[in-house]
Design a protein around this motif. Structure first.
Motif, PDB file in Angstrom:
ATOM      1  N   ARG A   1       1.161   9.524  -6.008  1.00 40.90           N
ATOM      2  CA  ARG A   1       2.048  10.348  -5.703  1.00 40.90           C
ATOM      3  C   ARG A   1       2.238  11.100  -7.022  1.00 40.90           C
ATOM      4  NH1 ARG A   1       2.490   9.235  -0.536  1.00 40.90           N
ATOM      5  NH2 ARG A   1       4.301   8.083  -0.885  1.00 40.90           N
ATOM      6  N   VAL A   2       4.096  10.142  -7.656  1.00 44.90           N
ATOM      7  CA  VAL A   2       4.928  10.838  -8.780  1.00 44.90           C
ATOM      8  C   VAL A   2       3.374  10.681  -9.971  1.00 44.90           C
ATOM      9  CG1 VAL A   2       6.291   9.842 -10.124  1.00 44.90           C
ATOM     10  CG2 VAL A   2       5.515   9.409  -7.283  1.00 44.90           C
ATOM     11  N   LEU A   3       2.410   9.396  -9.934  1.00 42.31           N
ATOM     12  CA  LEU A   3       2.491   9.114 -11.462  1.00 42.31           C
ATOM     13  C   LEU A   3       1.096   9.662 -11.761  1.00 42.31           C
ATOM     14  CD1 LEU A   3       3.171   5.277 -12.447  1.00 42.31           C
ATOM     15  CD2 LEU A   3       4.584   8.181 -13.134  1.00 42.31           C
ATOM     16  N   GLY A   4      -0.153  10.153 -10.252  1.00 36.43           N
ATOM     17  CA  GLY A   4      -1.089  10.723  -9.997  1.00 36.43           C
ATOM     18  C   GLY A   4      -2.217   9.214 -10.958  1.00 36.43           C
ATOM     19  N   LYS A   5      -3.504   9.861 -10.696  1.00 36.41           N
ATOM     20  CA  LYS A   5      -4.610   9.038 -10.605  1.00 36.41           C
ATOM     21  C   LYS A   5      -5.095   8.343 -12.282  1.00 36.41           C
ATOM     22  CE  LYS A   5      -7.093  11.013  -7.362  1.00 36.41           C
ATOM     23  NZ  LYS A   5      -8.662  12.066  -6.620  1.00 36.41           N
ATOM     24  N   SER A   6      -5.226   7.203 -12.510  1.00 32.10           N
ATOM     25  CA  SER A   6      -5.554   6.491 -13.805  1.00 32.10           C
ATOM     26  C   SER A   6      -4.419   6.237 -14.420  1.00 32.10           C
ATOM     27  CB  SER A   6      -6.507   7.464 -14.872  1.00 32.10           C
ATOM     28  OG  SER A   6      -7.625   8.328 -13.910  1.00 32.10           O
ATOM     29  N   ASN A   7      -3.507   6.312 -13.566  1.00 31.71           N
ATOM     30  CA  ASN A   7      -2.420   5.775 -14.673  1.00 31.71           C
ATOM     31  C   ASN A   7      -1.873   3.692 -13.747  1.00 31.71           C
ATOM     32  OD1 ASN A   7      -1.351   7.790 -15.950  1.00 31.71           O
ATOM     33  ND2 ASN A   7      -0.784   8.305 -14.221  1.00 31.71           N
ATOM     34  N   TRP A   8      -2.849   3.255 -12.980  1.00 30.28           N
ATOM     35  CA  TRP A   8      -2.633   2.107 -13.095  1.00 30.28           C
ATOM     36  C   TRP A   8      -2.419   0.893 -12.972  1.00 30.28           C
ATOM     37  CZ3 TRP A   8      -4.048   5.055  -9.226  1.00 30.28           C
ATOM     38  CH2 TRP A   8      -5.823   5.382  -9.212  1.00 30.28           C
ATOM     39  N   THR A   9      -1.797   0.848 -14.473  1.00 30.26           N
ATOM     40  CA  THR A   9      -0.958  -0.236 -15.658  1.00 30.26           C
ATOM     41  C   THR A   9       0.818   0.441 -14.878  1.00 30.26           C
ATOM     42  OG1 THR A   9      -2.686  -0.449 -16.950  1.00 30.26           O
ATOM     43  CG2 THR A   9      -0.486  -1.164 -17.261  1.00 30.26           C
ATOM     44  N   ALA A  10       1.163   1.350 -14.694  1.00 31.03           N
ATOM     45  CA  ALA A  10       2.371   2.094 -15.118  1.00 31.03           C
ATOM     46  C   ALA A  10       2.510   1.729 -13.126  1.00 31.03           C
ATOM     47  CB  ALA A  10       2.393   4.134 -14.673  1.00 31.03           C
ATOM     48  N   ILE A  11       1.245   2.527 -12.364  1.00 31.49           N
ATOM     49  CA  ILE A  11       1.941   1.904 -11.600  1.00 31.49           C
ATOM     50  C   ILE A  11       1.947  -0.126 -10.900  1.00 31.49           C
ATOM     51  CG2 ILE A  11       0.596   2.254  -9.036  1.00 31.49           C
ATOM     52  CD1 ILE A  11      -0.372   4.904  -9.951  1.00 31.49           C
ATOM     53  N   ALA A  12       1.675  -0.605 -11.392  1.00 35.18           N
ATOM     54  CA  ALA A  12       1.454  -1.913 -10.717  1.00 35.18           C
ATOM     55  C   ALA A  12       2.968  -2.536 -11.643  1.00 35.18           C
ATOM     56  CB  ALA A  12       0.521  -2.796 -11.470  1.00 35.18           C
ATOM     57  N   LYS A  13       3.569  -1.799 -12.954  1.00 34.57           N
ATOM     58  CA  LYS A  13       4.558  -1.666 -13.532  1.00 34.57           C
ATOM     59  C   LYS A  13       5.980  -1.195 -13.097  1.00 34.57           C
ATOM     60  CE  LYS A  13       6.663  -2.163 -17.899  1.00 34.57           C
ATOM     61  NZ  LYS A  13       6.656  -1.245 -19.592  1.00 34.57           N
ATOM     62  N   ASN A  14       6.119  -0.058 -12.151  1.00 30.53           N
ATOM     63  CA  ASN A  14       7.372   0.485 -11.603  1.00 30.53           C
ATOM     64  C   ASN A  14       6.973   0.476 -10.287  1.00 30.53           C
ATOM     65  OD1 ASN A  14       7.712   1.089 -14.095  1.00 30.53           O
ATOM     66  ND2 ASN A  14       6.823   2.445 -14.500  1.00 30.53           N
ATOM     67  N   TYR A  15       5.554   0.330  -9.824  1.00 31.10           N
ATOM     68  CA  TYR A  15       6.034   0.358  -8.209  1.00 31.10           C
ATOM     69  C   TYR A  15       4.989  -1.286  -6.873  1.00 31.10           C
ATOM     70  CZ  TYR A  15       6.803   5.853  -8.674  1.00 31.10           C
ATOM     71  OH  TYR A  15       7.368   6.859  -8.941  1.00 31.10           O
ATOM     72  N   VAL A  16       3.960  -0.941  -7.908  1.00 29.69           N
ATOM     73  CA  VAL A  16       3.793  -2.614  -6.720  1.00 29.69           C
ATOM     74  C   VAL A  16       3.579  -3.446  -7.792  1.00 29.69           C
ATOM     75  CG1 VAL A  16       1.425  -3.376  -5.509  1.00 29.69           C
ATOM     76  CG2 VAL A  16       1.850  -0.547  -5.751  1.00 29.69           C
ATOM     77  N   ARG A  17       5.135  -4.142  -7.793  1.00 34.20           N
ATOM     78  CA  ARG A  17       5.635  -5.421  -9.084  1.00 34.20           C
ATOM     79  C   ARG A  17       4.845  -6.436  -8.435  1.00 34.20           C
ATOM     80  NH1 ARG A  17      10.808  -3.967 -10.732  1.00 34.20           N
ATOM     81  NH2 ARG A  17      10.828  -2.164 -11.497  1.00 34.20           N
ATOM     82  N   THR A  18       4.565  -6.815  -6.953  1.00 31.34           N
ATOM     83  CA  THR A  18       3.447  -8.004  -6.653  1.00 31.34           C
ATOM     84  C   THR A  18       2.190  -8.175  -7.211  1.00 31.34           C
ATOM     85  OG1 THR A  18       3.461  -6.642  -4.210  1.00 31.34           O
ATOM     86  CG2 THR A  18       5.286  -8.146  -5.001  1.00 31.34           C
TER      87      THR A  18
ATOM     88  N   HIS B   1       0.448  -1.293  -0.040  1.00 27.57           N
ATOM     89  CA  HIS B   1       0.045   0.071  -0.013  1.00 27.57           C
ATOM     90  C   HIS B   1       0.672   0.788  -0.140  1.00 27.57           C
ATOM     91  CE1 HIS B   1      -3.165   1.768   0.346  1.00 27.57           C
ATOM     92  NE2 HIS B   1      -3.306   2.990   1.695  1.00 27.57           N
ATOM     93  N   GLU B   2       2.006   1.245   0.641  1.00 25.06           N
ATOM     94  CA  GLU B   2       3.163   2.654   0.608  1.00 25.06           C
ATOM     95  C   GLU B   2       3.077   2.753  -0.740  1.00 25.06           C
ATOM     96  OE1 GLU B   2       5.985   1.588   3.522  1.00 25.06           O
ATOM     97  OE2 GLU B   2       4.473   2.227   5.255  1.00 25.06           O
ATOM     98  N   ARG B   3       3.566   1.409  -1.681  1.00 23.92           N
ATOM     99  CA  ARG B   3       4.177   1.951  -3.035  1.00 23.92           C
ATOM    100  C   ARG B   3       3.391   2.184  -3.599  1.00 23.92           C
ATOM    101  NH1 ARG B   3       7.247  -2.975  -2.225  1.00 23.92           N
ATOM    102  NH2 ARG B   3       5.199  -4.264  -3.538  1.00 23.92           N
ATOM    103  N   PHE B   4       1.755   1.802  -3.886  1.00 23.27           N
ATOM    104  CA  PHE B   4       0.841   2.442  -4.226  1.00 23.27           C
ATOM    105  C   PHE B   4       0.705   3.531  -3.953  1.00 23.27           C
ATOM    106  CE2 PHE B   4      -3.622   3.229  -4.099  1.00 23.27           C
ATOM    107  CZ  PHE B   4      -3.931   3.137  -5.031  1.00 23.27           C
ATOM    108  N   MET B   5       0.899   3.882  -2.776  1.00 23.11           N
ATOM    109  CA  MET B   5       0.051   5.555  -2.384  1.00 23.11           C
ATOM    110  C   MET B   5       1.604   6.590  -3.309  1.00 23.11           C
ATOM    111  SD  MET B   5      -2.506   6.028  -0.993  1.00 23.11           S
ATOM    112  CE  MET B   5      -2.238   7.482  -0.311  1.00 23.11           C
ATOM    113  N   GLU B   6       3.081   5.978  -3.318  1.00 19.52           N
ATOM    114  CA  GLU B   6       4.306   6.521  -3.458  1.00 19.52           C
ATOM    115  C   GLU B   6       3.943   6.886  -5.419  1.00 19.52           C
ATOM    116  OE1 GLU B   6       9.119   6.085  -3.986  1.00 19.52           O
ATOM    117  OE2 GLU B   6       7.834   4.481  -3.308  1.00 19.52           O
ATOM    118  N   GLY B   7       3.412   6.042  -5.778  1.00 20.05           N
ATOM    119  CA  GLY B   7       2.939   5.472  -7.528  1.00 20.05           C
ATOM    120  C   GLY B   7       1.939   7.059  -7.353  1.00 20.05           C
TER     121      GLY B   7
END
Length: 207
Positions: free
Chosen positions: A115-132, A107-113
């Motif tokens: 803050r950096v990428l913003g909303k609606s970028n869930w694919t990029a957040i999963a690929k770069n931050y929450v890889r699990t 969840h912390e990595r999700f919040m970091e992604g």
């Protein structure tokens, strides 16, 4: 004809056949309708069920049905497990039931992604931050997170700017580069000159 109550049917002429069908689960004709009754689990089937649970553990109902309780379907084994463990005060879910729960570091990595990428970028957040987690799992987690916080799921889109149409110029007033009249203007002037000459010639002839 309306169906009779169960007590009346049991005491009627078909009562013995109805009692036998309820005990065996065989489909028989009961007055107006054919009915199938579930077959109770036998002690032998229950012992096989317990043996399968001892070998594979909870949640592996497909393996238990395929190798131990071969007289039952997977759904019947699953339902029997729910009833059995409910009597024992336990849950029928297996040890892998909690593996999809989000951990605090995820969840912390999700919040970091976020803050950096913003909303609606869930694919990029999963690929770069929450890889699990998969993009679909990240999207579902975002929906639950924003539902708790009361925030909108997506950023509001900026209003679209109205499209301004260029004013349409009169072709007769169009001028070429350098101030010279265009071919279209020259043709119109020529036609007008011929029309004026023709009218002048007609007036002269009539006089």
């Amino acid at each position: 004809m309306a169906r009779k109550k169960l007590a009346e049917r049991l005491n009627g002429p078909d009562g013995e056949a109805l009692k036998a069908s309820r005990a065996s689960g065989v489909v028989v004709k009961n007055l107006n309708k054919r009915r199938a009754f579930p077959v109770p689990w036998t002690p032998e089937e229950h012992q096989l069920f317990l043996s399968g649970v001892d070998k594979y553990g909870k949640g592996e109902w497909r393996k238990v049905a395929a190798e131990f309780v071969t007289t039952r379907t997977v759904q019947q084994v699953r339902d029997h497990a729910k009833g059995h463990f409910k009597k024992l005060g336990e849950k029928a879910s297996g040890p892998n039931h909690w593996q999809h729960r989000w951990k605090p570091d995820e969840h912390e990595r999700f919040m970091e992604g976020l803050r950096v990428l913003g909303k609606s970028n869930w694919t990029a957040i999963a690929k770069n931050y929450v890889r699990t987690k998969s993009p679909q799992q990240v999207t579902s987690h975002a929906v639950k997170h924003f539902k708790k916080t009361g925030e909108p799921f997506c950023d509001p889109k900026p209003p679209k700017e109205p499209k301004l149409k260029a004013p349409r110029q009169n072709p007769a007033q169009e001028m070429a580069v350098g101030g010279e009249p265009t071919i279209r203007t020259k043709l119109k002037d020529t036609v007008a000159w011929h029309a004026e000459s023709l009218m002048t010639l007609t007036d002269t002839t009539q006089q």
